[in-house]
Design an enzyme around this catalytic site. Structure first.
Site, PDB file in Angstrom:
ATOM      1  N   ASN A  37       7.969  43.189  -1.354  1.00 32.03           N
ATOM      2  CA  ASN A  37       9.066  42.197  -2.118  1.00 32.03           C
ATOM      3  C   ASN A  37       8.125  40.933  -0.580  1.00 32.03           C
ATOM      4  O   ASN A  37       9.307  40.784   0.898  1.00 32.03           O
ATOM      5  CB  ASN A  37      10.347  42.499  -1.585  1.00 32.03           C
ATOM      6  CG  ASN A  37      10.818  40.951  -2.621  1.00 32.03           C
ATOM      7  OD1 ASN A  37      10.191  39.835  -3.054  1.00 32.03           O
ATOM      8  ND2 ASN A  37      12.133  40.994  -2.730  1.00 32.03           N
ATOM      9  N   HIS A 122      23.866  46.382 -10.819  1.00 30.18           N
ATOM     10  CA  HIS A 122      24.925  45.731  -9.517  1.00 30.18           C
ATOM     11  C   HIS A 122      26.069  44.657 -10.724  1.00 30.18           C
ATOM     12  O   HIS A 122      25.925  43.842 -11.393  1.00 30.18           O
ATOM     13  CB  HIS A 122      23.403  44.436  -9.489  1.00 30.18           C
ATOM     14  CG  HIS A 122      22.802  45.105  -8.698  1.00 30.18           C
ATOM     15  ND1 HIS A 122      22.234  44.012  -6.966  1.00 30.18           N
ATOM     16  CD2 HIS A 122      22.869  45.978  -8.279  1.00 30.18           C
ATOM     17  CE1 HIS A 122      21.325  45.464  -6.740  1.00 30.18           C
ATOM     18  NE2 HIS A 122      21.799  46.148  -7.055  1.00 30.18           N
ATOM     19  N   TYR A 159      24.953  37.673   0.937  1.00 32.67           N
ATOM     20  CA  TYR A 159      23.622  38.862   0.298  1.00 32.67           C
ATOM     21  C   TYR A 159      24.420  39.334  -1.327  1.00 32.67           C
ATOM     22  O   TYR A 159      25.386  39.512  -1.301  1.00 32.67           O
ATOM     23  CB  TYR A 159      23.392  39.717   1.178  1.00 32.67           C
ATOM     24  CG  TYR A 159      23.366  41.175   0.403  1.00 32.67           C
ATOM     25  CD1 TYR A 159      21.726  41.115  -0.335  1.00 32.67           C
ATOM     26  CD2 TYR A 159      23.739  41.939   0.202  1.00 32.67           C
ATOM     27  CE1 TYR A 159      21.210  42.139  -0.532  1.00 32.67           C
ATOM     28  CE2 TYR A 159      23.124  43.139  -1.469  1.00 32.67           C
ATOM     29  CZ  TYR A 159      21.639  42.853  -1.081  1.00 32.67           C
ATOM     30  OH  TYR A 159      20.898  43.653  -1.969  1.00 32.67           O
ATOM     31  N   ASP A 316      12.782  44.074  -7.067  1.00 36.34           N
ATOM     32  CA  ASP A 316      11.380  44.010  -6.728  1.00 36.34           C
ATOM     33  C   ASP A 316      10.516  44.782  -6.527  1.00 36.34           C
ATOM     34  O   ASP A 316       9.267  45.385  -5.866  1.00 36.34           O
ATOM     35  CB  ASP A 316      11.168  43.394  -4.944  1.00 36.34           C
ATOM     36  CG  ASP A 316      12.687  44.131  -4.203  1.00 36.34           C
ATOM     37  OD1 ASP A 316      13.784  44.047  -4.585  1.00 36.34           O
ATOM     38  OD2 ASP A 316      12.553  44.437  -3.511  1.00 36.34           O
ATOM     39  N   TRP A 402      18.795  40.427   7.760  1.00 37.15           N
ATOM     40  CA  TRP A 402      19.277  40.223   7.037  1.00 37.15           C
ATOM     41  C   TRP A 402      20.411  41.035   5.740  1.00 37.15           C
ATOM     42  O   TRP A 402      19.776  41.720   6.086  1.00 37.15           O
ATOM     43  CB  TRP A 402      18.543  38.646   5.821  1.00 37.15           C
ATOM     44  CG  TRP A 402      18.910  38.701   4.431  1.00 37.15           C
ATOM     45  CD1 TRP A 402      19.372  37.769   3.811  1.00 37.15           C
ATOM     46  CD2 TRP A 402      18.201  38.997   3.755  1.00 37.15           C
ATOM     47  NE1 TRP A 402      19.746  37.706   3.080  1.00 37.15           N
ATOM     48  CE2 TRP A 402      19.091  38.875   2.383  1.00 37.15           C
ATOM     49  CE3 TRP A 402      17.446  41.018   3.557  1.00 37.15           C
ATOM     50  CZ2 TRP A 402      18.847  39.161   1.113  1.00 37.15           C
ATOM     51  CZ3 TRP A 402      17.317  41.099   2.221  1.00 37.15           C
ATOM     52  CH2 TRP A 402      17.467  39.988   1.043  1.00 37.15           C
TER      53      TRP A 402
END
Ligand code: GCO
Ligand code: MG
Length: 402
Positions: A37, A122, A159, A316, A402
């Protein structure tokens, strides 16, 4: 049998994917995922410029020898670009072997250890109420395990939270955008999220959470303790994992299970974590960690130390990796859970596949090989579209994880 041609296919049906296709003199071909990614083209070049020329004329049945040739033979070992490229070749070779022997890859790995592969999905929301709705939707779809992420009051972006209320997708078009972060605000908010989920949905659903490498060990220990009443299946990536020793402190303070490893690419990245039983789940994948051949070694090593697998499976990772993961997950005894984030319809059309979902479980199907293909004509309609993962800064402007 000989490898006659290797092709790298770059496409973007909703997001960027790199796929290798290895052809043989007997007409059989195999495919492998090579997507990294935000760094996609570096793997494409590694394959086209350095790997494929060395494969021409080799016998594709010697999977382990080719793996060693690309790993030891390169002198420069490990690293995400190298290991993703090796993984792509490895997947394609297992695909070829399955097709030649007319059997699904799980059969070549020792056969089925279970009926199906339990996955988690998710549930991402802008606030607690929104996340609660999302958890409910996923339970209604049949998932037994749900990962919950939630916006934090006073923090503009975080995130796992979709910006426009649509589906969450970590990569964003163009150059990296900047996100903001406050550890204090996060730590105050996250126990409330799981308290509410248990109040509304009871004890049965398996609940997971991703800290996305943003805490220090002592902060992670506190979050783990605060979440203990809600009995999480796991707390993922509590700290950045370069320092394996850092997990000891978390371990000493909490019984919340720990999962880590989506950014690892070699068994050596997890050696201490596994041997010293500092984690419960290893999240390395057949994609970024050297393919099925390397993951077999990781799983066997982890089995000795009560560590189970929980492979990364975000969008990804292409459907080719999803297929490889399912064959692998079926065949190992210490399988824990598999991540599943649904691909877009365009992606699923470009990569027709035999795997299927039913009531919280995925099944690899019984096609010979991996049971997944790439429609090259359709793929050509979706050219590469530069995109990056965001970067992250603390409220005072310091660049952060991140
Ligand atoms: C996960 C991951 C992903 C990653 C993404 C990076 O647990 O699924 O953390 O969301 O951020 O795969 O490319
Ligand atoms: Mg993660």
């Amino acid at each position: 049998m000989k490898i006659t041609k290797g092709k790298v296919i770059v496409c973007s049906p909703g997001r960027n994917f790199i796929t290798i296709k290895l052809e043989t003199d007997e007409g059989v071909y195999g495919i492998g995922d090579a997507t990294l990614n935000g760094r996609e083209l570096s793997v494409a070049s590694y394959l086209e410029d350095h790997v494929i020329p060395c494969l021409i004329g080799k016998d594709p049945s010697n999977i382990e020898d080719i793996w060693q040739y690309l790993y030891r033979g390169a002198y420069w070992r490990r690293g995400p670009v190298t290991m993703t490229a090796i993984a792509a070749v490895d997947m394609a070779l297992w695909d070829i072997k399955g097709k030649v022997l007319n059997t699904p890859v799980y059969n070549l790995l020792g056969g089925k250890c279970r009926k199906g592969v339990m996955v988690y999905s998710h549930a991402n929301g802008k606030d607690i109420e929104h996340t609660l709705d999302e958890v409910g939707k996923h339970l209604d779809m049949g998932y037994k395990a749900v990962r919950a992420q939630c916006g934090i009051p006073g923090v503009p972006t975080t995130y796992g939270v979709p910006k426009d209320g649509g589906k969450y997708e970590p990569a964003e078009k163009g150059l990296p955008s900047e996100h903001a972060w406050s550890t204090e605000k996060y730590m105050r908010h996250v126990p409330e999220l799981f308290k509410r989920i248990r109040e509304v949905y009871g004890d049965e659903p398996l609940l997971l959470h991703d800290c996305h490498h943003r805490l220090t060990p002592i902060e992670a220990a506190r979050v783990g303790r605060d979440l203990e009443p809600y009995r999480l299946f796991w707390m993922e990536d509590p700290v950045p994992a370069e320092l394996q020793e850092g997990f000891r402190l978390i371990r000493e303070h909490t019984t919340t299970p720990i999962a880590v490893g989506e950014v690892f690419n070699s068994i050596y990245d997890a050696e201490r974590l596994i041997k010293e039983q500092l984690i419960d789940y290893i999240r390395m994948t057949t994609l970024h960690a050297g393919g099925i051949s390397h993951m077999k070694k990781v799983a066997s090593f982890a089995e000795l130390y009560h560590v189970q697998t929980g492979s990364h499976g975000a969008t990804d990772l292409s459907p080719v990796t999803m297929a490889a993961a399912l064959h692998f997950d079926m065949s190992i005894t210490n399988f824990g859970i598999q991540e599943h984030m649904a691909h877009t319809d365009e992606t699923d059309e470009v990569f027709p596949h035999a795997y299927s979902f039913n009531e919280g479980y995925f099944y690899p199907g019984d096609e010979p090989g991996l049971g997944v293909d790439i429609d090259e004509k359709l793929a050509a309609k979706y050219p590469y579209d530069p995109a990056y993962l965001p970067v992250n800064r603390k409220e005072d402007g310091t660049l952060f994880h991140w």
